[in-house]
Write a protein that holds these residues in place. Sequence first.
Motif, PDB file in Angstrom:
ATOM      1  N   GLY A  31       0.729  -1.151  -0.127  1.00  0.00           N
ATOM      2  CA  GLY A  31       0.101  -0.011   0.062  1.00  0.00           C
ATOM      3  C   GLY A  31       0.910   1.239  -0.101  1.00  0.00           C
ATOM      4  N   ALA A  32       0.214   2.458   0.539  1.00  0.00           N
ATOM      5  CA  ALA A  32       0.669   3.571   0.377  1.00  0.00           C
ATOM      6  C   ALA A  32       2.090   4.085   0.936  1.00  0.00           C
ATOM      7  CB  ALA A  32      -0.356   4.719   0.873  1.00  0.00           C
ATOM      8  N   ARG A  33       2.440   3.087   2.004  1.00  0.00           N
ATOM      9  CA  ARG A  33       3.402   3.564   2.797  1.00  0.00           C
ATOM     10  C   ARG A  33       4.784   3.101   2.107  1.00  0.00           C
ATOM     11  NH1 ARG A  33       0.995  -0.736   4.959  1.00  0.00           N
ATOM     12  NH2 ARG A  33       2.173  -2.759   5.625  1.00  0.00           N
ATOM     13  N   THR A  34       4.978   2.478   0.920  1.00  0.00           N
ATOM     14  CA  THR A  34       6.012   1.693   0.509  1.00  0.00           C
ATOM     15  C   THR A  34       6.390   2.541  -0.977  1.00  0.00           C
ATOM     16  OG1 THR A  34       4.781   0.153  -0.710  1.00  0.00           O
ATOM     17  CG2 THR A  34       5.757  -0.354   1.410  1.00  0.00           C
TER      18      THR A  34
ATOM     19  N   PHE B 100      10.470   3.486  -5.670  1.00  0.00           N
ATOM     20  CA  PHE B 100      11.271   4.339  -6.322  1.00  0.00           C
ATOM     21  C   PHE B 100      12.874   3.986  -6.190  1.00  0.00           C
ATOM     22  CE2 PHE B 100       8.059   7.492  -7.398  1.00  0.00           C
ATOM     23  CZ  PHE B 100       8.571   8.061  -8.657  1.00  0.00           C
ATOM     24  N   ALA B 101      13.028   3.607  -4.905  1.00  0.00           N
ATOM     25  CA  ALA B 101      14.392   3.054  -4.618  1.00  0.00           C
ATOM     26  C   ALA B 101      14.804   1.801  -5.558  1.00  0.00           C
ATOM     27  CB  ALA B 101      14.622   2.954  -3.133  1.00  0.00           C
TER      28      ALA B 101
ATOM     29  N   ALA C 179       5.233  -0.636  -9.366  1.00  0.00           N
ATOM     30  CA  ALA C 179       5.610   0.695  -9.258  1.00  0.00           C
ATOM     31  C   ALA C 179       4.445   1.898  -8.996  1.00  0.00           C
ATOM     32  CB  ALA C 179       6.846   1.269  -9.606  1.00  0.00           C
ATOM     33  N   ILE C 180       4.095   1.643 -10.132  1.00  0.00           N
ATOM     34  CA  ILE C 180       2.611   2.683 -10.467  1.00  0.00           C
ATOM     35  C   ILE C 180       1.732   2.447  -9.354  1.00  0.00           C
ATOM     36  CG2 ILE C 180       0.949   3.312 -12.059  1.00  0.00           C
ATOM     37  CD1 ILE C 180       2.788   2.857 -14.281  1.00  0.00           C
ATOM     38  N   ARG C 181       1.509   1.238  -9.105  1.00  0.00           N
ATOM     39  CA  ARG C 181       0.278   0.938  -8.043  1.00  0.00           C
ATOM     40  C   ARG C 181       0.757   1.499  -6.791  1.00  0.00           C
ATOM     41  NH1 ARG C 181      -1.466  -5.070  -5.935  1.00  0.00           N
ATOM     42  NH2 ARG C 181      -2.683  -4.470  -4.345  1.00  0.00           N
ATOM     43  N   ALA C 182       2.066   1.355  -6.232  1.00  0.00           N
ATOM     44  CA  ALA C 182       2.607   1.997  -5.139  1.00  0.00           C
ATOM     45  C   ALA C 182       2.461   3.245  -4.975  1.00  0.00           C
ATOM     46  CB  ALA C 182       3.963   1.255  -4.731  1.00  0.00           C
ATOM     47  N   CYS C 183       2.817   3.827  -6.014  1.00  0.00           N
ATOM     48  CA  CYS C 183       2.812   5.484  -6.152  1.00  0.00           C
ATOM     49  C   CYS C 183       1.156   6.033  -6.141  1.00  0.00           C
ATOM     50  CB  CYS C 183       3.485   6.054  -7.311  1.00  0.00           C
ATOM     51  SG  CYS C 183       5.289   5.775  -7.092  1.00  0.00           S
ATOM     52  N   GLY C 184       0.540   5.148  -7.034  1.00  0.00           N
ATOM     53  CA  GLY C 184      -0.969   5.460  -6.857  1.00  0.00           C
ATOM     54  C   GLY C 184      -1.710   5.421  -5.345  1.00  0.00           C
TER      55      GLY C 184
END
Length: 268
Positions: free
Chosen positions: A229-232, A237-238, A258-263
Amino acid sequence: DCSRILSDCSRLGQWSYGLRVLEQMQEWGRSKRRLRPDLQAYNIAITACGRSGEARQGLRLLGALRDARLEPDTFSFAAAAEACKTEEGLWEEVLGVLEQLQASGLELDIVTSSCATGVCARAGRADLSFQLLEEMESCALHPNEITYNDMINGCVTGRQWAHALSLLGDMRARAVAANKMIYCSAICACGAEGVQWEYSLALLQEMRRSGIREERTYTAAMSACAQAGARTWEQAFALLAGMQRDAVAPDAQTFAHAIRACGDAEHW
């Protein structure tokens, strides 16, 4: 000859055609008392069933050997155990294969044992897989990377991240080196549903320190971040930056995670 045809069927995964060839050989053997299928023919057919994901057909052929007045050998049991890996929930069946092998007076072998541990782990029976591991040791069989890969891969399906980490610790204690497949499976097991994503990232770093570079492990770690979820989003990105440093090209699936994590973190 028929054995060569069966070998081709096994190699190409054409189990149904291979069974028809075997049945024709059986018919000829009954009617003409020649061309009766031998042990090699049955072993090839069992292998073909396994490669085609038809485990129960392979097990049926193993049982048919004695009806044909043939004694199964180590390869027969190993092929049947391998077949059990291709279908869900066959842990009782693979244990039955082990029992038959031992009842036949044959020595327990690393291939059949490794398959059994993996099938049990995949079915959520880690207790049995560890029990089998101990039994292997009592028979002077030393678990290798194939054994551990089967077991840790089974932990992915069973969502048993703690058992996966325990197995990695056991490997270190035995000086068995983890390969990229083992790391990938362990990262997937820890990252399932994002529950233990920190362990997934830690294993990825351990793998990098070992000099192993593999795209699938990065994708598995990115999946763990996406599921957490959102906290990662920063870790996602790293990971992309780490892939660039290691000259590992991300694929579409990696970018999607990666897009899902940022979204989820609303960092559009």
